[in-house]
Motif scaffolding. Structure first.
Motif, short mmCIF file in Angstrom:
data_model
loop_
_atom_site.label_atom_id
_atom_site.label_comp_id
_atom_site.label_asym_id
_atom_site.label_seq_id
_atom_site.Cartn_x
_atom_site.Cartn_y
_atom_site.Cartn_z
N ALA A 106 13.53 3.93 2.68
CA ALA A 106 13.31 4.42 1.31
C ALA A 106 12.04 5.27 1.23
O ALA A 106 12.03 6.36 0.66
CB ALA A 106 13.21 3.23 0.35
N HIS A 107 10.96 4.75 1.83
CA HIS A 107 9.68 5.46 1.73
C HIS A 107 9.74 6.82 2.44
O HIS A 107 9.24 7.83 1.92
CB HIS A 107 8.57 4.58 2.31
CG HIS A 107 7.21 4.98 1.83
ND1 HIS A 107 6.20 4.09 1.60
CD2 HIS A 107 6.69 6.20 1.55
CE1 HIS A 107 5.13 4.73 1.19
NE2 HIS A 107 5.40 6.03 1.15
N THR A 108 10.39 6.84 3.60
CA THR A 108 10.54 8.12 4.30
C THR A 108 11.40 9.07 3.45
O THR A 108 11.10 10.26 3.34
CB THR A 108 11.16 7.91 5.69
OG1 THR A 108 10.43 6.89 6.38
CG2 THR A 108 11.11 9.19 6.51
N GLY A 109 12.45 8.52 2.84
CA GLY A 109 13.29 9.33 1.95
C GLY A 109 12.49 9.93 0.81
O GLY A 109 12.68 11.10 0.44
N GLU A 110 11.57 9.14 0.29
CA GLU A 110 10.72 9.64 -0.81
C GLU A 110 9.85 10.81 -0.34
O GLU A 110 9.70 11.81 -1.04
CB GLU A 110 9.87 8.48 -1.35
CG GLU A 110 8.94 8.84 -2.49
CD GLU A 110 7.59 9.34 -2.04
OE1 GLU A 110 7.10 10.33 -2.61
OE2 GLU A 110 7.02 8.78 -1.08
N HIS A 111 9.28 10.67 0.87
CA HIS A 111 8.47 11.78 1.41
C HIS A 111 9.32 13.04 1.56
O HIS A 111 8.86 14.14 1.26
CB HIS A 111 7.88 11.40 2.77
CG HIS A 111 6.65 10.55 2.67
ND1 HIS A 111 5.49 10.83 3.35
CD2 HIS A 111 6.40 9.43 1.97
CE1 HIS A 111 4.58 9.90 3.08
NE2 HIS A 111 5.12 9.03 2.24
N ILE A 112 10.55 12.86 2.06
CA ILE A 112 11.44 14.02 2.26
C ILE A 112 11.68 14.72 0.93
O ILE A 112 11.52 15.94 0.80
CB ILE A 112 12.79 13.58 2.89
CG1 ILE A 112 12.57 13.03 4.31
CG2 ILE A 112 13.79 14.73 2.91
CD1 ILE A 112 13.81 12.37 4.93
N GLY B 254 0.83 -1.20 0.00
CA GLY B 254 0.00 0.00 0.00
C GLY B 254 0.86 1.24 0.00
O GLY B 254 2.00 1.22 0.47
N GLY B 255 0.32 2.32 -0.55
CA GLY B 255 1.05 3.59 -0.59
C GLY B 255 2.33 3.50 -1.40
O GLY B 255 3.25 4.28 -1.18
N GLY B 256 2.38 2.54 -2.32
CA GLY B 256 3.58 2.37 -3.15
C GLY B 256 4.60 1.42 -2.54
O GLY B 256 5.60 1.07 -3.17
N ALA C 146 -0.54 12.58 2.94
CA ALA C 146 -1.45 11.47 3.24
C ALA C 146 -0.80 10.18 2.78
O ALA C 146 -0.40 10.07 1.62
CB ALA C 146 -2.78 11.68 2.53
N CYS C 147 -0.66 9.20 3.68
CA CYS C 147 0.02 7.95 3.30
C CYS C 147 -0.35 6.85 4.28
O CYS C 147 -0.49 7.09 5.47
CB CYS C 147 1.54 8.17 3.30
SG CYS C 147 2.46 6.70 2.82
N CYS C 148 -0.50 5.62 3.76
CA CYS C 148 -0.88 4.50 4.62
C CYS C 148 0.30 3.65 5.06
O CYS C 148 0.14 2.68 5.79
CB CYS C 148 -1.90 3.62 3.89
SG CYS C 148 -1.21 2.84 2.43
N VAL D 212 4.30 2.48 6.45
CA VAL D 212 5.06 2.56 7.70
C VAL D 212 6.37 3.28 7.43
O VAL D 212 7.07 2.98 6.46
CB VAL D 212 5.35 1.13 8.23
CG1 VAL D 212 5.97 1.20 9.62
CG2 VAL D 212 4.08 0.31 8.27
N HIS D 213 6.71 4.24 8.27
CA HIS D 213 7.93 5.04 8.10
C HIS D 213 8.84 4.92 9.31
O HIS D 213 8.41 4.43 10.35
CB HIS D 213 7.55 6.51 7.87
CG HIS D 213 6.72 6.73 6.64
ND1 HIS D 213 5.39 6.43 6.59
CD2 HIS D 213 7.05 7.16 5.40
CE1 HIS D 213 4.92 6.68 5.39
NE2 HIS D 213 5.91 7.13 4.64
N VAL D 214 10.07 5.41 9.17
CA VAL D 214 10.97 5.44 10.33
C VAL D 214 10.51 6.56 11.28
O VAL D 214 9.73 7.43 10.88
CB VAL D 214 12.45 5.67 9.90
CG1 VAL D 214 12.95 4.51 9.07
CG2 VAL D 214 12.62 6.99 9.15
ZN LIG Z 1 4.00 7.50 1.38
#
Ligand SMILES: [Zn+2]
Length: 388
Positions: A98-104, A42-44, A194-196, A198-200
């Motif tokens: 990676a996902h948190t990096g993408e948000h940044i 989810g969320g990519g 908005a994202c479903c 899990v992040h650091v």
């Molecule tokens: Zn996301």
């Protein structure tokens, strides 16, 4: 509905759960638990893998609140009791980085350049992020630096559900226009989205953010990004390559580009010299061969197909029949080029290649290919062949 343990604690990766049932989910066998720390796709972000008891989980999916742990083979799993479960956390943590990096990156790009993230894809090697407008090299450099400064700043990352009354007063990035109860991931001071997934917990855990490539995509730009442990592994691999290249070129580690440029120039000069000498050799052979009737076979050492063609065209004037130029050896076979000043060589292609176990073809006045025969077999064949 499956209880989602990953939202309460994104780092939980070993837990006990009750198996509710085995089900077929999109053609696969899946285990349904009462609660889980396995994040479903989810969320990519891809779905987690790991183990439920002794059974290997290869993917996790969600549908209507039920989480399906896809297994290859459920074996004799006991569906009545409590079972120990373990998420493959090495893989999951790399995805959280990676996902948190993408948000940044997306948050900073939006703030700095007013570009919108319109596409996101993640696998376990790279991520791609699509923006709706192009960015210059300088903008991308600024973006990358600012993203890494956000990492060093170790900002807090929190996820929360705003109350309905708050929704109109807060601003956040979202790919979906009409969100009823969005889960917001806030990187304090940098981004709100908005994202479903899990992040650091803090941006420092992302480690490093590197933009690998930026290519034009649907009027905007597609970035390939790596972060965290994936970026570290990439650095290890590339550094080993750099050391190996520096070693091969006898250059300093930071100067391999200049060393490669020198090597390419050297190769260009050598090619030019070789061309001059090859032309001189062909001219010499032509000048010293007297005109004969019948076919002739000329054998040169280490001529490439293009040079063979040049030689065949040049030497055809000294041959009454076919001018056959070959290069190779008896074990691997010979490349050939055949021309003629008196006949159309294309009429003989099939006969010649089948007689000499070869392959090839051509157009107009030259045929080219390869013979799997010895030099003496080739010479003997053409001395017997009548073409005029
Ligand atoms: Zn996301």
């Amino acid at each position: 509905m499956t209880e989602k343990l990953y939202y309460a604690d994104g780092y939980l990766h070993e837990f006990d759960a009750r198996i509710l049932r085995l089900e077929t989910f999109r053609g696969n066998t899946a285990i349904v638990l009462d609660k889980t720390a396995f994040f479903p796709e989810g969320g990519g972000q891809p779905g987690d893998s790991g183990r439920i008891g002794d059974v290997s989980v290869i993917d996790t999916q969600i549908e209507q609140g039920i989480i399906y742990h896809i297994v290859k083979d459920p074996g004799n799993i006991d569906v009545t009791g409590t079972v120990r479960c373990a998420v493959d956390f090495q893989k999951r943590f790399a995805r959280m980085q990676a996902h948190t990096g993408e948000h940044i990156v997306s948050g900073i790009a939006h703030a700095m350049f007013c570009v919108n993230n319109v596409g996101f894809h993640m696998d376990d090697t790279v991520m791609t992020v699509d923006f709706d407008r192009r960015l210059s090299k300088e903008q991308l450099d600024d973006l990358e630096l600012s993203a890494n400064e956000c990492v060093y700043g170790n900002a807090e990352v929190v996820s929360w559900y705003p109350a309905d009354s708050e929704l109109n007063s807060i601003s956040f990035r979202s790919k979906i226009d009409d969100l009823e109860h969005p889960r917001i991931v806030t990187i304090r001071g940098y981004d709100q989205c908005a994202c479903c997934a899990v992040h650091v917990a803090r941006t420092g855990e992302v480690g490093i953010i590197k933009i690998l490539t930026a290519v034009s995509h649907r009027g905007g730009v597609r970035l390939t990004l790596i972060c965290g442990i994936t970026a570290y592994r990439d650095y290890v691999m590339k550094h080993a390559h750099t050391l190996r290249i520096a070693d091969l070129l006898a250059s300093k580690h930071g100067e391999t580009d200049a060393a490669v440029e020198r090597q390419l120039q050297k190769e260009k000069d050598l090619r030019w010299q070789l061309q001059q000498r090859t032309d001189a050799l062909i001219a010499y052979v032509k000048k010293n061969e007297s005109q004969t009737t019948g076919n002739r076979v000329f054998c040169f050492e280490k001529f490439d197909p293009e040079t063979l063609k040049t030689a065949a065209v040049s030497l055809k004037e000294v041959c009454g029949g076919l001018c056959v130029v070959i290069s190779g050896d008896d074990r691997k076979g010979y490349y050939f080029a055949i021309t003629s000043a008196s006949v159309n060589v294309n009429c003989f292609t099939k006969t010649i290649v089948s007689a000499l176990n070869g392959s090839g073809g051509g157009r107009f006045d030259v045929i080219q290919g390869r013979f799997q025969a010895t030099e003496s077999e080739i010479k003997a064949y053409f001395s017997e062949l009548t073409v005029n």
